[in-house]
Design an enzyme around this catalytic site. Sequence first.
Site, PDB file in Angstrom:
ATOM      1  N   ASP A   1     -14.500   2.452   8.554  1.00  0.00           N
ATOM      2  CA  ASP A   1     -14.523   2.671   7.104  1.00  0.00           C
ATOM      3  C   ASP A   1     -14.856   1.384   6.356  1.00  0.00           C
ATOM      4  O   ASP A   1     -14.126   0.965   5.447  1.00  0.00           O
ATOM      5  CB  ASP A   1     -13.159   3.210   6.653  1.00  0.00           C
ATOM      6  CG  ASP A   1     -13.248   3.970   5.330  1.00  0.00           C
ATOM      7  OD1 ASP A   1     -14.385   4.290   4.907  1.00  0.00           O
ATOM      8  OD2 ASP A   1     -12.199   4.246   4.725  1.00  0.00           O
TER       9      ASP A   1
ATOM     10  N   LYS B   1       0.857  -1.190   0.000  1.00  0.00           N
ATOM     11  CA  LYS B   1       0.000   0.000   0.000  1.00  0.00           C
ATOM     12  C   LYS B   1       0.893   1.240   0.000  1.00  0.00           C
ATOM     13  O   LYS B   1       1.701   1.436   0.918  1.00  0.00           O
ATOM     14  CB  LYS B   1      -0.909  -0.004   1.235  1.00  0.00           C
ATOM     15  CG  LYS B   1      -1.886   1.163   1.288  1.00  0.00           C
ATOM     16  CD  LYS B   1      -2.857   1.007   2.463  1.00  0.00           C
ATOM     17  CE  LYS B   1      -3.849   2.147   2.517  1.00  0.00           C
ATOM     18  NZ  LYS B   1      -4.825   1.979   3.631  1.00  0.00           N
TER      19      LYS B   1
END
EC number: 2.7.-.-
Length: 495
Positions: A280, A148
Site C-alpha cells: 500500500d 493510530k
Amino acid sequence: MARKALKLASWTSMALAASGIYLYSNKYLDPNDFGAVRVGRAVATVHLRSARRLCELCCANRGTFIKVGQHLGALDYLLPEEYTSTLKVLHSQAPQSSMQEIRQVIREDLGKEIHDLFQSFDDTPLGTASLAQVHKAVLHDGRTVAVKVQHPKVRAQSSKDILLMEVLILAVKQLFPEFEFMWLVDEAKKNLPLELDFLNEGRNAEKVSQMLKHFDFLKVPRIHWDLSTERVLLMEFVDGGQVNDRDYMEKNKIDVNEISRHLGKMYSEMIFVNGFVHCDPHPGNVLVRKHPGTGKAEIVLLDHGLYQVLTEEFRLNYCHLWQSLIWTDMKRVKEYSQRLGAGDLYPLFACMLTARSWNSVNRGISQAPVTATEDLEIRNNAANYLPQISQLLNHVPRQMLLILKTNDLLRGIEAALGTRASASSFLNMSRCCIRALAEHKKKNTCSFFRRTQISFREAFNLWQINLHELILRVKGLKLADRVLALICWLFPAPL
C-alpha cells in the site's frame, strides 16, 4: 435503507466514471483545430465534475470506498489529471471521526481516558485514511508518539461493503459476461480483516524493519506494544513530507532522483529477494525527510497492514520474467509470463507489468524512457483491452494482484517525481533478481564446487551490471559536457 441506496449509487457512479474516463478521452482531438480545443476544454470540465462527484461519494461511504479512491488517485500515468489531482486528497485527508468517537475507542481498548495515558493529545489528526486516523500525542515520560485509532464503525461496515460489492459484480457479470471481477471480492475478503488488525500491522512493521535493516535510508517507526491493541496502534512519531511532494523536497534540499532510487532498491529487495511486500505505498504512506542527525535523505514507511507473502515458485518465476524484460529476451518473456498464468495474453501481461507499449517492450524497456506519445498511447488503448485485462486478472495467481496494485502506486510516485523508467531503477531490479536466483541455486545444491561456481557467476553478473551503469554515467557526463560547450559557444560570456 438510504445508506444502501447511496452505496448502490456510489458503485454505479464509480463504474460509470471509470468508463467515462476513457469514453471522453482526448484521443481524437487535434490541438491545431480551434473547435477541437473547445471540445478538449469541455472534456476537462466533465472530467473535473465527475472526479469531484466520485470523491464526494467515496467520502460519504468511507471505508472500502476510500481505498478505491486512493488507488485511483495514484494512477497519474494512466488517468486524466482532473481525476488524480481531485482524488489525491484521500491519501491523508479522508473524512474524520469525531474526538468523541476517538475517546470511546481508546477507552474501550486501553481501559483508560486520554488524559490518563497522555500528557497531551492533539485533537486535530495528522492524517485520516480509509480505516483509521492518526493523532500526535506526548506520553507522560515526554516521548512524542503517533496514535493510530481505527474508525469505530469501519469493522462492522466492511463486511456489508464487501457483500454489496459481490452483489454488484455479479450483476455486472450478467450484463457483461466478458468482465470477470470476482477476484476483487476474493481479495477484499482476504485482506480487509488483516488490515483491520493493528497488532498484525505492528508485527509486519517490525518484520520489514529487521528485514531491511541494511538500508540506512529506511525508517520504520518503532511500535509501543504496551499501548497497542487491534484498534489502537501507538508508534514513534516521525515527521516528513509526502513522497510525491516535489516542493517539499526542493525546500528541504532532498534529491528526487536519490529518493526514487532508494524506493526502487527497497521494493526490489522486498519483492525479488525476500518475497514479503508492503502493498500500500500510496503517497500518504511513504514520507521523506532529512535525518535529524546525519542530514541524509530518508524514506519513512508507514501503514504496514497490507503485505503480500510470495511463494518461492512465484518469486523465482517473477525474477526470471523481469530479467527477461530488462534484457529483452522475448522468448523467455513469453515462457515466464505463461508460467505466471498469462497464457496467450502474455504481450498484454508484459505491457501491464511495465506500463510500456508492446513496441517498447520489444525494443527494450531499459533502452529509452517513457515519452509523452507513448503515455498517451497507453491511456487511449487501455479501454480497448478491458475485457482481455479482466480475463487476465482472473487467471494470474492471486499473489500477482497485489503486486500489480503495488506497481501502479510506485509508478504513480515516479510519474509525480519525473523519474519513471530510469535505467538505474532497472539495473537495481536486475541486481536483486541475480542475487535471488543465485541464492536459490546455492540452497539447492550440496556440492561445494557447484556453490562456489554459482557465487563466481553471481559476482561476475553483478560486476557486468556495475560496469554497464558506469558506462551510462560516463556517457551522461560526456553529453552534459557537450551541451555545456554548445551553450558557451552560442552565448559567450561578455569580456
